[in-house]
Design an enzyme around this catalytic site. Structure first.
Site: not given
Lengths: 95, 476, 489
Positions: C76, C151, C175
């Site tokens: 990420k 997210s 997330s």
């Protein structure tokens, strides 16, 4: 809790954000909506409850007082928007 | 109207750890800008703090030295404000749970009286970097070497009532910190800084008046002068029917006035909250006891011992313990010379005078304690007189050779050979018949003049006792 | 082989059936083919990935047999990666090439993995749909008109679309779990303190935790084996021995006590998600588990408390983005205040600014007690609810999200977006470990089931998840488009 535009401007200044005239109204409405959501928690009596800052009951570890870092100035200042003579440059600081 | 002054002091002391409060960057003074600012100090995203154990130990050391309550659970908080020398946009400090709680200091005032001044708290926090205002095409330069260095902020109770007390408190604090070896505490270098809160009120009033804060004063003398000037300013305003505005002011030493500082933020709202990247710092009784066990002898205890062990006056002992280095120096001189009182006089007057004149620290003294002890020993064993000793002392400042060699080389050895002295005495008697006659007529005090003549003739080297005795003998 | 699990690729690499260079090239080709549509990656590290793959193959030739050696993964874009652009989904860091590695990145490097690239995400991890990224929306591989969740939407989409074998994510209020549910993959949020936060760009320090996003619970265990453990650079990292999380995957579930929170099956839950989770619970009963209802009395307050705690911490965490030392600075500032305000207003997106405002307000003079302190108290009540429940059960199971992935652009007001995380947020407030695993497909979209465990009971959650995946194949389901891209019927 409802906010007015003056309060929104004050908060924006504290957070160093610029909110234009045209945005102000929407931002105020949005934040007021969110505060309404947040205010749900006011319905619970928490008088006798200890605040919880960390999920686990653990204590701070200590670091031995040793210098472990070397000069990284050149590497770090390559990232800087403006630097000169090893200093980070910013618009004039008045105090 | 009669006014009384109420003063509270906030003193920031740089703790002399090797590395920073939350990172492994060096804290050495005087490095090239930004060469001691690593990724954490520059607040790169993703970096995190880890607490320096030595900073904790130093804070606790200070706490136990002033008999303060020690926070067994201290909590770090974030104090939020924007400033270019504050890379994270918040300063990590301790708001509600400081490491050091209530304690007290005893100060001695000029009239010899003592006063206890309360310490509210002392908390650990990070220093900020520096903004340099030289011209960089109209920009300011930021140096983050100092950012993240550990500070101890020591807050006094508003119990100080005069500039004199404020300075006495600061000097005492300075002495204790130096004894504890937790900071250089050099005001001129910024390793000790002082903010002064001043208010005045009509004498007898119990409510505090509105206070102003004078920021960042960097010498004891300026603290004193700033207080005088601020008190005067406040009095003038109040006596003219005005009111004091609570604000931050700055002391201008050139003009000897305080001036209002435009505040960093119009309305400061620091939005403190517990620092989530750090956990509560927990220490136990054992930890505190261990720190206590390692405390050095502190100034008050040392002063009492000096008065007792060396038979010194309250005043002399006070002067000698006012710095740890001087007290240690004195103890060497006293024990090696064998005369503690003479040692006290020489250290507190001659030596200190010489150091002040040359702007030297005692640790840089050209005359080491052992040499001064030998000099005093030579007075004691009559090798030289006290007066000649001053000449030798002067020579010792510039000459590194040992005391005896200086005395020898300069021919300053006291003349004790009775044959030599007899020659001097006879010469003086011969050259001053009038005075000799006066003496013989019973004018006893003339002997002083005649001894003086002999001393002059010997260039100070003759033993004055022997001269006196022989003069009387020869004039009989 | 790109649609295989990490465990399968690892076995193939060990057997010499495939080289790391080959599988890496296969993923790079796949990214080249699909990322244009999905926008799952912000940065693709083609050259360095192939170099790392070559190095991994060389290491294997020299006898290295680390389980993740040569496995291609994606991080990420919230993890700092040395010499690689690290944007956190923000214009503020659009040019930030990190000079250092996050501990998580360092650990995977040491394990010999191959970094394919950095995945797209909601800006500063603030969002539940991946629509707040400065680098554009991520599309859900099951239906490109839908959001992937957020997210960690880029990571979840990348794993679901076989753009990588595994990916890292971070979870502050859901997330990892919510995008895992929306994309039909396995996501795991470890206990707070289990994985180092050093080098992971902070959103809300007391809630953030990194974890794996994978194609199976077994793969999650393999990743956790690498990621977990004490890091002295992170004061909140816990000094606790790390077990081999794969060791207990096959423990039978007989006698397992599963708690079902009645509050998670109340109004607002869609019928199809409820049915899928109930079916899963029935499956567990078949495996010998005992189902018990538990009461998380204060769970309805979790969203309120979270939207004080997280923005408050974020408001301070994001103060460092000031245009002085790195990242974006506005053009020609007239003075210092102008530099701060324009840099931050131009560099941050709307949602980030909104949360900074909320957090600033909650901490400001006169409001601290009513907001921040109150929220910390609610946080304790929520933790106490879990503590009580875990006296009676071993794990707690419920839906991850009330419904399947929604359409891009369909949730324009923040409050409705915030309520997306209604089942996941309490777990972060309490600091507990939890997974989301695929539990069914409705109307062509996958659904997720959340499994919450006791503190540091990651192994139990993985065991419970793995056993389900041994007896069902929801985790192997792909959207028809992805199946087609894989050359399947």
């Amino acid at each position: 809790m409802a906010l007015d535009k003056t309060e929104v401007e004050k908060i924006a200044h504290l957070a160093r954000l610029h909110i234009s005239e045209s945005e102000a109204e929407e931002v105020t409405t949005r934040i007021t909506d969110i505060l309404t959501l947040i205010d749900q928690m006011q319905s619970v009596d928490t008088e006798a409850v200890e605040p919880l800052a960390h999920p686990l009951d653990v204590v701070q570890r200590l670091r031995v007082d040793e210098v472990t870092e070397e000069n990284q100035r050149d590497t770090l200042q390559q990232l800087a928007p403006a630097s000169e003579d090893g200093l980070y440059l910013v618009p004039k600081v008045l105090d | 109207m009669e006014w009384e002054t109420v003063i509270g002091l906030e003193v920031h002391v740089s703790l002399s750890t090797k590395s920073k409060l939350f990172s492994g960057s060096s804290t050495e003074f005087g490095a090239e800008p930004n060469t001691q600012a690593n990724i954490f100090d520059c607040a790169l995203p993703g970096t995190l703090p880890v607490f320096n154990e030595e900073a904790l130990r130093m804070a606790v050391r200070f706490g136990v030295a002033i008999g303060a309550e020690i926070g067994k659970r201290s909590v770090f908080d974030r104090k939020n404000y924007f400033y270019p020398d504050l890379p994270k946009g918040y300063q990590v400090t301790q708001l509600d749970f400081p490491t050091v709680g209530k304690g007290a200091l005893t100060v001695t005032l000029a009239d010899g009286s003592e006063k206890v001044i309360g310490v509210t708290r002392a908390h650990i926090e990070e220093n900020a970097g520096k903004s340099l205002h030289e011209e960089f095409h109209g920009m300011s330069g930021i140096d983050l070497n100092r950012a993240g260095e550990p500070l101890l902020e020591i807050v006094s109770e508003p119990e100080i009532t005069s500039a004199e007390e404020a300075v006495a408190y600061l000097k005492k604090l300075h002495t204790i910190i130096r004894y504890l070896d937790i900071s250089d505490a050099i005001m001129a270098q910024g390793s000790m800084r002082c903010d002064v809160n001043v208010s005045i009120r009509p004498k007898g009033e119990t409510e505090l008046g509105t206070r102003t804060e004078i920021k960042n004063i960097n010498s004891f003398r300026f603290v004193e002068k700033a207080i005088y000037s601020e008190v005067e300013r406040q009095q003038e305003i109040l006596e003219d029917g005005g009111r004091i505005i609570q604000e931050t002011r700055r002391y201008n030493a050139d003009k000897d006035i305080t001036t209002s500082m435009r505040s960093k933020e119009v309305a400061n709202d620091y939005r403190y909250f517990p620092e989530p990247d750090l956990l509560p710092v927990v220490i136990d009784d054992e930890y505190i006891a261990a720190v206590k066990a390692q405390l050095p002898e502190l100034p008050d205890a040392r002063k009492a011992r000096f008065m007792d062990e060396y038979a010194l006056s309250n005043y002399d002992a006070g002067v000698l313990v006012s710095s740890r280095e001087m007290a240690e120096y004195y103890e060497i001189v006293a024990s090696k010379s064998g005369d503690s009182k003479l040692a006290a006089n020489w250290v507190s007057q001659d030596l200190l005078g010489m150091l002040n004149k040359n702007n030297l620290e005692i640790t840089d003294s050209p005359i080491q304690a052992e040499r001064l002890a030998t000099l005093i020993a030579r007075i004691k064993d009559s090798t030289i007189s006290g007066k000649i000793a001053k000449t030798v002392f002067e020579a010792m400042i510039t000459e590194a050779s040992d005391v005896d060699a200086i005395i020898e080389a300069k021919g300053l050895k006291q003349v004790t050979d009775s044959g030599e002295i007899e020659k001097l005495v006879l010469e003086v008697i011969e050259n001053n018949p009038a005075q000799v006659q006066q003496y013989k007529d019973g004018k006893e005090q003339v002997i002083g003049f005649l001894v003086g003549q002999c001393m002059q003739l010997s260039k100070g080297k003759a033993n004055p006792g022997q001269v006196n005795e022989l003069l009387r003998e020869k004039m009989q | 082989m790109i649609n295989s699990t990490v465990a399968e690729i690892s076995a193939a690499l060990a057997a010499g059936d495939i080289s790391s260079v080959e599988i890496t090239q296969a993923y790079l080709d796949r990214i080249a083919a699909l990322n244009g549509d999905l926008n799952a990656f912000i940065t693709v590290c083609e050259d360095s990935a192939l170099q790392q793959a070559k190095a991994a193959d060389d290491a294997r030739a020299n006898g290295d047999d680390s389980p993740l050696l040569g496995i291609p993964l994606a991080h990420k874009d919230i993890f700092c990666t040395k010499d690689v652009l690290t944007t956190c989904g923000s214009r503020m860091l659009h040019n930030f090439v990190s000079p250092y590695n996050a501990t998580v990145v360092e650990l995977f490097n040491s394990a010999g993995t191959v970094l394919l690239g950095k995945t797209n995400m909601d800006e500063f991890a603030m969002g539940s749909s991946n629509e707040t990224s400065y680098f554009g929306d991520v599309k859900n591989p099951w239906n490109t008109e839908c959001v992937p969740g957020g997210s960690s939407g880029g990571s979840a989409a990348a794993v679901a679309a076989d753009l990588c074998a595994m990916a890292t994510g971070t979870d502050t209020g859901g997330s990892i779990r919510q995008p895992a549910a929306f994309c039909g993959v396995t996501g795991f949020k470890p206990s707070y303190g289990r994985v180092s936060r050093w080098g992971m760009i902070a959103f809300a320090s007391s809630l953030d935790q990194a974890g794996p996003i994978t194609k199976s619970a077994e793969d999650a265990a393999l990743m956790l084996n690498v990621m977990s453990g004490l890091d002295k650079k992170d004061s909140t990292s816990i000094d606790r021995p790390v077990e081999d999380f794969t060791a207990s995957l096959n423990q039978p579930l007989k006698g397992l006590r599963i708690g079902v929170p009645k509050q998670h099956f109340a109004e607002g839950l869609s019928a199809e998600v409820e049915q899928a989770v109930r079916d899963a619970l029935a499956e567990y009963e078949k495996l010998g588990a005992i189902i018990k209802e538990v009461d998380l009395t204060n769970s309805h307050l979790s969203v309120s408390a979270y939207y004080v705690v997280a923005p408050a911490e974020a408001s301070a965490n994001l103060s460092r983005f000031d245009g002085v030392r790195y990242g974006y600075r506005c053009e020609d500032p007239v003075d210092l205040e102008d530099m701060y305000k324009r840099t931050r207003s131009e560099g941050f997106g709307e949602e980030v600014k909104r949360r900074i405002m909320i957090g600033t307000y909650a901490l400001s003079a006169g409001f601290y007690d009513a907001y921040y302190r109150k929220a910390q108290k609610i946080r304790r009540l929520i933790k106490d609810d879990f503590d009580r429940a875990f006296e009676e059960v071993d794990v707690i199971i419920g839906p991850t999200s009330p419904h399947t992935a929604f359409k891009l652009g369909s949730k324009s007001d923040p409050v409705s977006m915030y309520l997306e995380d209604i089942y996941t947020i309490a777990v972060n407030l309490a600091g507990l470990p939890a997974a989301s695993i695929p539990v069914g497909v409705a109307n062509g979209m996958p659904m997720g089931m959340q499994i919450i465990g006791k503190y540091f009971d990651e192994a139990k959650i993985l065991n419970v998840a793995h056993q389900f995946q041994q007896h069902t194949d929801w985790h192997k389901q792909k959207s028809s488009a992805i199946a087609a891209a894989n050359g399947e019927a």
